[in-house]
Write a protein that holds these residues in place. Structure first.
Motif, short mmCIF file in Angstrom:
data_model
loop_
_atom_site.label_atom_id
_atom_site.label_comp_id
_atom_site.label_asym_id
_atom_site.label_seq_id
_atom_site.Cartn_x
_atom_site.Cartn_y
_atom_site.Cartn_z
N GLY A 234 0.78 -1.23 0.00
CA GLY A 234 0.00 0.00 0.00
C GLY A 234 0.81 1.27 0.00
O GLY A 234 0.28 2.35 0.32
N LEU A 235 2.08 1.18 -0.39
CA LEU A 235 2.93 2.37 -0.36
C LEU A 235 2.65 3.32 -1.52
O LEU A 235 2.80 4.54 -1.38
N GLY A 236 2.24 2.79 -2.68
CA GLY A 236 2.00 3.68 -3.80
C GLY A 236 1.61 2.94 -5.07
O GLY A 236 1.24 1.76 -5.04
N VAL A 237 1.72 3.66 -6.19
CA VAL A 237 1.35 3.15 -7.51
C VAL A 237 2.63 2.72 -8.23
O VAL A 237 3.61 3.47 -8.28
N ALA A 238 2.62 1.52 -8.81
CA ALA A 238 3.81 1.00 -9.48
C ALA A 238 3.50 0.67 -10.94
O ALA A 238 2.35 0.39 -11.30
N ARG A 239 4.54 0.71 -11.75
CA ARG A 239 4.45 0.32 -13.17
C ARG A 239 5.48 -0.78 -13.40
O ARG A 239 6.68 -0.52 -13.44
N LEU A 240 5.01 -2.02 -13.55
CA LEU A 240 5.88 -3.18 -13.59
C LEU A 240 5.46 -4.14 -14.69
O LEU A 240 4.33 -4.09 -15.19
N ALA A 241 6.35 -5.05 -15.05
CA ALA A 241 6.05 -6.05 -16.07
C ALA A 241 4.92 -6.96 -15.60
O ALA A 241 4.78 -7.25 -14.41
N ASP A 242 4.13 -7.43 -16.57
CA ASP A 242 2.98 -8.26 -16.22
C ASP A 242 3.37 -9.54 -15.50
O ASP A 242 2.64 -10.01 -14.62
N PHE A 243 4.54 -10.12 -15.85
CA PHE A 243 4.92 -11.36 -15.16
C PHE A 243 5.35 -11.10 -13.71
O PHE A 243 5.37 -12.02 -12.90
N VAL A 244 5.66 -9.87 -13.39
CA VAL A 244 5.99 -9.50 -12.01
C VAL A 244 4.73 -9.41 -11.16
O VAL A 244 4.69 -9.87 -10.02
N VAL A 245 3.69 -8.82 -11.71
CA VAL A 245 2.48 -8.54 -10.92
C VAL A 245 1.37 -9.56 -11.13
O VAL A 245 0.31 -9.46 -10.51
N ALA A 246 1.58 -10.57 -11.99
CA ALA A 246 0.51 -11.50 -12.35
C ALA A 246 -0.13 -12.16 -11.13
O ALA A 246 -1.37 -12.19 -11.00
N ARG A 247 0.67 -12.68 -10.23
CA ARG A 247 0.11 -13.37 -9.07
C ARG A 247 -0.64 -12.42 -8.15
O ARG A 247 -1.72 -12.73 -7.65
N ALA A 248 -0.07 -11.23 -7.94
CA ALA A 248 -0.72 -10.25 -7.08
C ALA A 248 -2.06 -9.80 -7.66
O ALA A 248 -3.03 -9.59 -6.92
N LEU A 249 -2.12 -9.66 -8.98
CA LEU A 249 -3.39 -9.30 -9.63
C LEU A 249 -4.41 -10.42 -9.48
O LEU A 249 -5.59 -10.18 -9.21
N GLN A 250 -3.96 -11.65 -9.69
CA GLN A 250 -4.86 -12.80 -9.60
C GLN A 250 -5.43 -12.95 -8.19
O GLN A 250 -6.60 -13.30 -8.02
N GLU A 251 -4.60 -12.66 -7.19
CA GLU A 251 -5.03 -12.80 -5.80
C GLU A 251 -5.77 -11.57 -5.28
O GLU A 251 -6.26 -11.57 -4.14
N GLY A 252 -5.83 -10.52 -6.10
CA GLY A 252 -6.52 -9.30 -5.69
C GLY A 252 -5.68 -8.38 -4.81
O GLY A 252 -6.20 -7.40 -4.26
N ALA A 253 -4.41 -8.68 -4.69
CA ALA A 253 -3.52 -7.84 -3.88
C ALA A 253 -3.18 -6.54 -4.60
O ALA A 253 -2.79 -5.56 -3.96
N LEU A 254 -3.31 -6.53 -5.93
CA LEU A 254 -3.12 -5.34 -6.74
C LEU A 254 -4.28 -5.20 -7.71
O LEU A 254 -4.90 -6.20 -8.10
#
Length: 298
Positions: A234-254
Motif C-alpha cells: 500500500g505504499l503507492g502506484v507501481a508500473r511493472l512487467a505483467d509477469f511480475v504482478v501477475a500473481r498479485a493481480l490474480q489474488e486481488g492484492a493489486l
C-alpha cells in the motif's frame, strides 16, 4: 592428452581456474605437465599467450584471442557430439542458466521443480543476476533475457512478449482514491524502477499522440520485486512487467489502473545460447520446456 582439442580445453581450464595447480587437479595431470603443454602451444603458434607472475596469470592480446576461439570450438565440438547421439540419449548433464532476479523468482523458480522431475538426469545451476553476462566466457549454457536483443551471434528463441502494467493495492486506492485520468497520477505516490530508460516518464495515449507523464514518489529502486512488495503493502502506484504482478493481480492484492490510456510498451523475453550449444539435448530440453510453460503448459 595431446590432441588439439585437448590442448585447447587445458588452456581454457588454466584461464578459468587462474592457476596451473587448480587446472591440473581438474584435468588429472601434474602442474608441470600442464605448464609444458601450454609452452608447446605457444611454441607451435610462435606467440606468447600468457604472462606468468608470482601472483597471477595474465593473458596477452594473442592469448585473449586464442581462449575466445578455443571456447567457441569446444562448444561446437560438444554440440556436434550431442547432436549425433541425441536420438539415442535422454537429456543429461549439468545446465548453467543465467537469469534476472525478478524472472527467477516469478517465473523460473516456480517452474523448476517440474523440469527437474521430468529430467532427473539433469542438474541445474542458476546464476541469478541482473547484469548481462558473456555466455562463452562464463561457461553458461542458457540465459533468459528480457528486452530487445539487437545484433547478436547468440541463438535466440522467444518465450513470450511481456508488457508493463500500472497498478496499486486496494488499500492504497481506498485511502487515496483511484486515478481516473493520467494527470491524476501527479497527486499520487508513484514507485519508480531505475535503470530502464525513462523510468519516471510513464507513457499514455492521447488525442495528440503519445504523452509521457513525469511522475515522482518516495521510493525508487532497481529491483522490481522490492517495488512489487511496496505496492502490495500500500505504499503507492507501481508500473511493472505483467509477469511480475501477475500473481498479485490474480489474488486481488493489486488492481490494474488506467488500462484504456496507458501505453504498455510490450517487450520480448528470449532464451539465448551459444551457437552450436543449442542443439545439445539438455539445452533443447530446457528451451522446449520453457516454451511449453509460457504457452500455458503449466
Amino acid at each position: 592428452m595431446n590432441s588439439t582439442s585437448d590442448e585447447m580445453n587445458a588452456f581454457v581450464r588454466v584461464i578459468e581456474r587462474g592457476s596451473f595447480v587448480a587446472a591440473a587437479g581438474d584435468l588429472g595431470i601434474t602442474p608441470s605437465a600442464l605448464s609444458k603443454m601450454v609452452t608447446r602451444i605457444e611454441g607451435r603458434l610462435g606467440v606468447r599467450l600468457l604472462t606468468r607472475t608470482t601472483r597471477r596469470l595474465v593473458l596477452t592480446a594473442e592469448g585473449e584471442l586464442f581462449v575466445a576461439r578455443s571456447r567457441e570450438i569446444l562448444a561446437s565440438i560438444e554440440a556436434a557430439e550431442a547432436e549425433v547421439t541425441a536420438a539415442s540419449q535422454a537429456p543429461r548433464g549439468h545446465l548453467r542458466i543465467s537469469v534476472g532476479t525478478t524472472y527467477a523468482k516469478q517465473i523460473l523458480g516456480p517452474a523448476l521443480p517440474l523440469f527437474l522431475a521430468r529430467y532427473p538426469d539433469i542438474t541445474v545451476e542458476l546464476l541469478v543476476s541482473d547484469r548481462q553476462i558473456d555466455l562463452v566466457a562464463e561457461q553458461v549454457d542458457i540465459a533468459i533475457r528480457s528486452g530487445w536483443l539487437g545484433d547478436s551471434t547468440l541463438v535466440a528463441r522467444k518465450l513470450h512478449d511481456a508488457r508493463r502494467l500500472i497498478c496499486a493495492s486496494p488499500h492504497y486506492l481506498r485511502k487515496y482514491g483511484s486515478p481516473r485520468v493520467p494527470a491524476d497520477l501527479l497527486q499520487h505516490n508513484c514507485l519508480t524502477l531505475t535503470g530502464f530508460g525513462q523510468f519516471n516518464q510513464w507513457p499514455f495515449h492521447t488525442s495528440e499522440g503519445i504523452n509521457r507523464l513525469a511522475i515522482s514518489g518516495t521510493l525508487t529502486s532497481d529491483n522490481a520485486d522490492l517495488l512489487l512488495d511496496a505496492a502490495v503493502a500500500g505504499l503507492g502506484v507501481a508500473r511493472l512487467a505483467d509477469f511480475v504482478v501477475a500473481r498479485a493481480l490474480q489474488e486481488g492484492a493489486l488492481v490494474p489502473l488506467l488500462m484504456d490510456t496507458h501505453l504498455s510498451e510490450p517487450f520480448p523475453v528470449h532464451v539465448v545460447t551459444v551457437s552450436g550449444r543449442h542443439r545439445t539435448p539438455r539445452v533443447k530440453a530446457f528451451t522446449e520446456f520453457m516454451v511449453s510453460q509460457m504457452d500455458g503448459g503449466r
